[in-house]
Write a protein that holds these residues in place. Structure first.
Motif, PDB file in Angstrom:
ATOM      1  N   TRP A  55       0.830  -1.200   0.000  1.00 49.71           N
ATOM      2  CA  TRP A  55       0.000   0.000   0.000  1.00 49.71           C
ATOM      3  C   TRP A  55       0.865   1.250   0.000  1.00 49.71           C
ATOM      4  N   LEU A  56       1.964   1.232   0.781  1.00 48.29           N
ATOM      5  CA  LEU A  56       2.878   2.378   0.794  1.00 48.29           C
ATOM      6  C   LEU A  56       3.555   2.573  -0.557  1.00 48.29           C
ATOM      7  N   VAL A  57       3.947   1.474  -1.206  1.00 50.22           N
ATOM      8  CA  VAL A  57       4.572   1.572  -2.527  1.00 50.22           C
ATOM      9  C   VAL A  57       3.578   2.166  -3.526  1.00 50.22           C
ATOM     10  N   ASP A  58       2.322   1.739  -3.467  1.00 47.73           N
ATOM     11  CA  ASP A  58       1.296   2.287  -4.358  1.00 47.73           C
ATOM     12  C   ASP A  58       1.109   3.788  -4.136  1.00 47.73           C
TER      13      ASP A  58
ATOM     14  N   PRO B 188      -2.577  -0.780  -8.373  1.00 47.72           N
ATOM     15  CA  PRO B 188      -2.771  -2.098  -7.753  1.00 47.72           C
ATOM     16  C   PRO B 188      -1.521  -2.968  -7.734  1.00 47.72           C
ATOM     17  N   TRP B 189      -0.498  -2.612  -8.547  1.00 46.19           N
ATOM     18  CA  TRP B 189       0.626  -3.534  -8.736  1.00 46.19           C
ATOM     19  C   TRP B 189       1.544  -3.653  -7.531  1.00 46.19           C
TER      20      TRP B 189
ATOM     21  N   CYS C 162       3.549  -7.102  -3.415  1.00 44.84           N
ATOM     22  CA  CYS C 162       3.982  -7.181  -2.015  1.00 44.84           C
ATOM     23  C   CYS C 162       3.116  -8.154  -1.208  1.00 44.84           C
ATOM     24  N   LEU C 163       1.833  -8.305  -1.561  1.00 52.76           N
ATOM     25  CA  LEU C 163       1.011  -9.311  -0.896  1.00 52.76           C
ATOM     26  C   LEU C 163       1.512 -10.721  -1.211  1.00 52.76           C
TER      27      LEU C 163
END
Length: 123
Positions: free
Chosen positions: A79-82, A89-90, A95-96
């Motif tokens: 979420w932080l990267v997004d 969404p990527w 990361c998930l």
């Protein structure tokens, strides 16, 4: 009325001291065989590993926490990267997946299936 000591018209043999001695010897022999078989069974059974938290519910909570923490950490990092890079969404998806893999690795290490992260062969 029929005599209770007779069976089908035949007289039964009266027990004597030799029958008692034979029965006693057979019982002692049976007791010795049973104790020997139980000792062999106790040696053949695998002994459980000793752990610090030996209760099953404690192990279940530990294993679930190991797995869930990896997935949650991957989700937060994704979420932080997004948010930082705008690749909506990527970052979260990748990361998930990485968090799922890290959670599975932590779970396998906690259960003792694979060796720990800092395994030292020079003992």
């Amino acid at each position: 009325m029929a005599d209770p000591h007779e069976r089908n018209g035949e007289n039964e043999r009266k027990p004597d001291s030799t029958d008692d001695a034979n029965l006693s010897a057979r019982l002692k022999s049976l007791d010795a065989r049973i104790s020997q078989a139980s000792a062999q069974r106790a040696e053949a059974e695998p002994r459980p590993r000793s752990k610090t938290d030996s209760s099953a519910i404690g192990q279940a909570f530990r294993y679930s926490a190991e797995f869930v923490s990896g997935v949650i950490a991957g989700g937060i990092v994704g979420w932080l990267v997004d948010r930082l890079f705008g690749i909506s969404p990527w970052g979260l998806i990748i990361c998930l997946i990485l968090g799922f893999c890290a959670g599975m690795l932590n779970l396998l290490r906690a259960s003792g299936t694979i060796k720990p992260a800092r395994y030292d062969d020079k003992k």
